[in-house]
Scaffold this motif. Structure first.
Motif, PDB file in Angstrom:
ATOM      1  N   TYR A  38       0.836  -1.204   0.000  1.00 48.97           N
ATOM      2  CA  TYR A  38       0.000   0.000   0.000  1.00 48.97           C
ATOM      3  C   TYR A  38       0.869   1.251   0.000  1.00 48.97           C
ATOM      4  CZ  TYR A  38      -3.776   3.185   1.214  1.00 48.97           C
ATOM      5  OH  TYR A  38      -4.687   4.216   1.205  1.00 48.97           O
ATOM      6  N   ALA A  39       1.923   1.222   0.833  1.00 52.68           N
ATOM      7  CA  ALA A  39       2.812   2.389   0.925  1.00 52.68           C
ATOM      8  C   ALA A  39       3.518   2.653  -0.402  1.00 52.68           C
ATOM      9  CB  ALA A  39       3.831   2.177   2.041  1.00 52.68           C
ATOM     10  N   TYR A  56       1.016   4.129  -2.769  1.00 46.34           N
ATOM     11  CA  TYR A  56       0.660   5.491  -2.359  1.00 46.34           C
ATOM     12  C   TYR A  56       1.790   6.466  -2.664  1.00 46.34           C
ATOM     13  CZ  TYR A  56      -0.940   9.405   0.431  1.00 46.34           C
ATOM     14  OH  TYR A  56      -1.337  10.657   0.837  1.00 46.34           O
ATOM     15  N   HIS A 113      -7.291   6.116  -2.685  1.00 48.11           N
ATOM     16  CA  HIS A 113      -8.168   5.227  -3.480  1.00 48.11           C
ATOM     17  C   HIS A 113      -7.378   4.497  -4.555  1.00 48.11           C
ATOM     18  CE1 HIS A 113     -12.075   6.181  -1.814  1.00 48.11           C
ATOM     19  NE2 HIS A 113     -11.717   7.451  -1.753  1.00 48.11           N
ATOM     20  N   GLU A 129      -5.340   1.807  -2.998  1.00 50.19           N
ATOM     21  CA  GLU A 129      -6.208   0.648  -2.699  1.00 50.19           C
ATOM     22  C   GLU A 129      -6.440  -0.200  -3.948  1.00 50.19           C
ATOM     23  OE1 GLU A 129      -9.362   2.706   0.052  1.00 50.19           O
ATOM     24  OE2 GLU A 129     -10.155   0.776  -0.655  1.00 50.19           O
ATOM     25  N   VAL A 168      -3.381  -2.261  -4.827  1.00 52.39           N
ATOM     26  CA  VAL A 168      -3.183  -3.425  -3.949  1.00 52.39           C
ATOM     27  C   VAL A 168      -4.180  -4.535  -4.315  1.00 52.39           C
ATOM     28  CG1 VAL A 168      -3.292  -4.269  -1.578  1.00 52.39           C
ATOM     29  CG2 VAL A 168      -2.225  -2.076  -2.056  1.00 52.39           C
ATOM     30  N   GLN A 169      -5.416  -4.136  -4.541  1.00 51.86           N
ATOM     31  CA  GLN A 169      -6.433  -5.130  -4.928  1.00 51.86           C
ATOM     32  C   GLN A 169      -6.048  -5.808  -6.237  1.00 51.86           C
ATOM     33  OE1 GLN A 169     -10.202  -3.088  -5.026  1.00 51.86           O
ATOM     34  NE2 GLN A 169     -10.110  -2.573  -2.853  1.00 51.86           N
TER      35      GLN A 169
END
Lengths: 243, 184
Positions: B29-30, B33, B40, B43, B46-47
Motif C-alpha cells: 500500500y505504501a 501510495y 483510493h 487501494e 493493492v487489490q
C-alpha cells in the motif's frame, strides 16, 4: 571453438550476468525499504482494504468449492456411463434369439420340472468365493467355486454388483441385481430347465459348452455364467451367501 | 480422496494468500501510495496486485524472504506507474505498434558480462534511470518468468513486455559503456 559454441557461451554468461543484476536489484529494493521503514509504517492502510480482502478470499473459496463439486459430478457420471455400457453390452449379447426367454421373477410360472441326478462333489473340489473380495463387500457371493478359480475383478455399484472369477483359462461371471431385474438367456436350439435353486425358483440353460443360471431370493436376483458343468453351476448358485 | 486433496490444496492456497497479505499489505500500500499520492488509487493497486498474485501463487515458495518481498514491490510499483501514466494521460509511445521483438537478447552485452562485481552498482544506476527497466529485467532473468507471465502480472501486452525488455537492455548497455570506461 566455433562461432556457434561461442555464441552459446556468451548467451549463458549474459543470462548469468542479468540474473545477478536482478539479484542485486532485489537486494537494493529491500535496502531501500529498510531505510524507509518509518515512512512505510506511517502510512495508514484503510479498513476498507481489509474488508475487501476478506470478501475476496471468501468468494474465491466458494468458487473453488463449486469447481470441485462439478468435477466430482463429472467423475461419477463417467463411471456410471461405463457401468451402464458394460450392462448393456452383456445384456445385448444374450438377447439375439427369436426364442429368447424373458423372465420376470414375480410372474414366473414353473410348468415342468426335470429331474437332475444328484451328483455330489467332494468338498475339496471347491474353494470359498469370498477370497480376494474387499473387506467392505456388502453383497452376495458364491461360497463354493471350483478350485483353481480366483477373483480377477469386481464392480460394486449399489444394487448392482459383479464378481468375475478366472481359472487362467475360463471365466465365471456372477452378477446380482435388484429383485425386479430383467435377464435374457439365449435358449435357441436348447431347452431351458426350470429348477429349484436353494429355496427359490430359477432357470438353468446349457448351450455350446456354457452353462447359465438365473434365479432370485427374497432380496435380490442373480445371474451366473461359466464354462462348467450345469450341475456344478447349480451347486455354485445354491451356495451363495451374503457377506 | 481426490475431493479431500483438493480441499486441502484450496485451504493451503487460501492460507498462503492470507499470509502474504498479512505480511506485506502495508509495504504494498505504501509503495503504491508513494507513486500515486492517492489513497483510493493505492487501494485499487493493492487489490489488483492481490488478484494477479492469487492466480500465480505457485511462483511464491517462501513467503518471508527478500525475494518475495521484492517481487511484490516490483509488481505493485509497475502497476502503479502504469496507472499514474494513464492518469496523467501522458503520451506513451504506441508500443503495440512497434514490431514484435522475438529475441530479447538482441542487445549484445558481450563485452560487459564478465563484470559481475559491478552488478550491484549497475542495478542501482538502472533503477535510478527508470525503475521499470530494472524491474522488468529482474522479473525476466532473476524470477525467470516468461514473457506471457510478465504480461499477465503487469497487465500489459506481450509485445509491450518484449519492447520494455529490449529498451531495458539497451539502457543497461549504455550505462555499462559509460561506466565501463570509468571503471577501467
Amino acid at each position: 571453438m566455433n562461432s556457434h559454441e561461442n555464441r552459446e557461451r556468451m548467451d549463458k554468461l549474459t543470462e548469468t550476468f542479468l540474473y545477478n543484476l536482478g539479484y542485486e536489484h532485489v537486494n537494493n529494493i529491500c535496502e531501500e525499504l529498510d531505510f524507509a521503514t518509518e515512512d512505510v509504517e506511517d502510512v495508514e492502510v484503510p479498513q476498507r482494504l481489509h474488508l475487501w480482502f476478506k470478501d475476496f478470499v471468501q468468494k474465491r473459496e466458494i468458487e473453488a468449492n463449486k469447481k470441485q463439486r462439478r468435477k466430482k459430478i463429472q467423475q461419477v457420471a463417467k463411471r456410471a456411463a461405463i457401468i451402464i455400457l458394460i450392462i448393456f453390452i452383456s445384456t445385448t449379447a444374450l438377447t439375439l434369439s427369436v426364442e429368447a426367454l424373458r423372465i420376470k421373477f414375480f410372474n414366473m410360472i414353473i410348468e415342468t420340472r426335470e429331474k437332475f441326478s444328484n451328483i455330489n462333489f467332494s468338498e475339496d473340489a471347491y474353494i470359498n468365493g469370498a477370497q480376494d473380495l474387499p473387506d467392505n463387500w456388502e453383497g452376495y457371493y458364491p461360497t463354493k467355486i471350483p478350485e483353481g478359480y480366483s477373483v480377477t475383478s469386481y464392480i460394486d455399484e449399489g444394487d448392482m454388483k459383479i464378481i468375475i472369477y478366472n481359472s487362467g483359462e475360463e471365466e465365471l461371471f456372477f452378477q446380482q441385481g435388484p429383485i425386479d431385474s430383467n435377464y435374457q438367456l439365449d435358449t435357441e436350439n436348447t431347452q431351458p430347465s426350470e429348477e429349484a435353486i436353494g429355496d427359490y425358483e430359477g432357470v438353468l440353460v446349457e448351450k455350446e459348452g456354457y452353462s447359465y443360471a438365473v434365479w432370485h431370493n427374497n432380496d435380490k436376483s442373480f445371474y451366473l455364467e461359466g464354462v462348467v458343468d450345469i450341475i456344478v453351476l447349480q451347486e455354485i448358485a445354491e451356495s451363495i451367501e451374503k457377506k | 480422496m481426490l475431493t479431500f486433496l483438493l480441499v486441502i490444496e484450496n485451504e493451503q492456497l487460501r492460507n498462503k494468500l492470507e499470509e502474504i497479505y498479512d505480511t506485506y499489505h502495508v509495504v504494498m500500500y505504501a509503495t503504491a501510495y508513494h507513486i500515486l499520492k492517492d489513497h483510493h488509487g493505492a487501494e485499487d493497486m493493492v487489490q489488483n496486485a492481490i488478484l494477479k498474485l492469487s492466480n500465480n501463487l505457485d511462483k511464491i515458495k517462501d513467503i518471508h524472504c527478500k525475494k518475495t518481498k521484492s517481487y511484490l514491490v516490483i509488481i505493485i510499483r509497475n502497476l502503479s506507474y502504469d496507472a499514474y501514466n494513464k492518469r496523467k494521460k501522458s503520451k506513451e509511445i504506441a508500443l503495440d505498434e512497434i514490431p514484435n521483438l522475438d529475441r530479447d537478447d538482441s542487445v549484445d552485452l558481450e563485452e560487459h558480462v564478465l563484470q559481475l562485481e559491478k552488478s550491484k552498482e549497475m542495478a542501482k544506476l538502472l533503477n535510478a534511470l527508470y525503475p521499470p527497466y530494472a524491474d522488468i529485467l529482474t522479473l525476466r532473468y532473476y524470477y525467470e518468468l516468461t514473457i506471457r507471465e510478465i504480461a499477465e502480472i503487469l497487465d500489459i501486452t506481450e509485445n509491450n513486455v518484449s519492447v520494455r525488455i529490449h529498451r531495458a537492455l539497451s539502457s543497461l548497455k549504455e550505462i555499462l559503456e559509460e561506466r565501463g570506461a570509468f571503471y577501467e
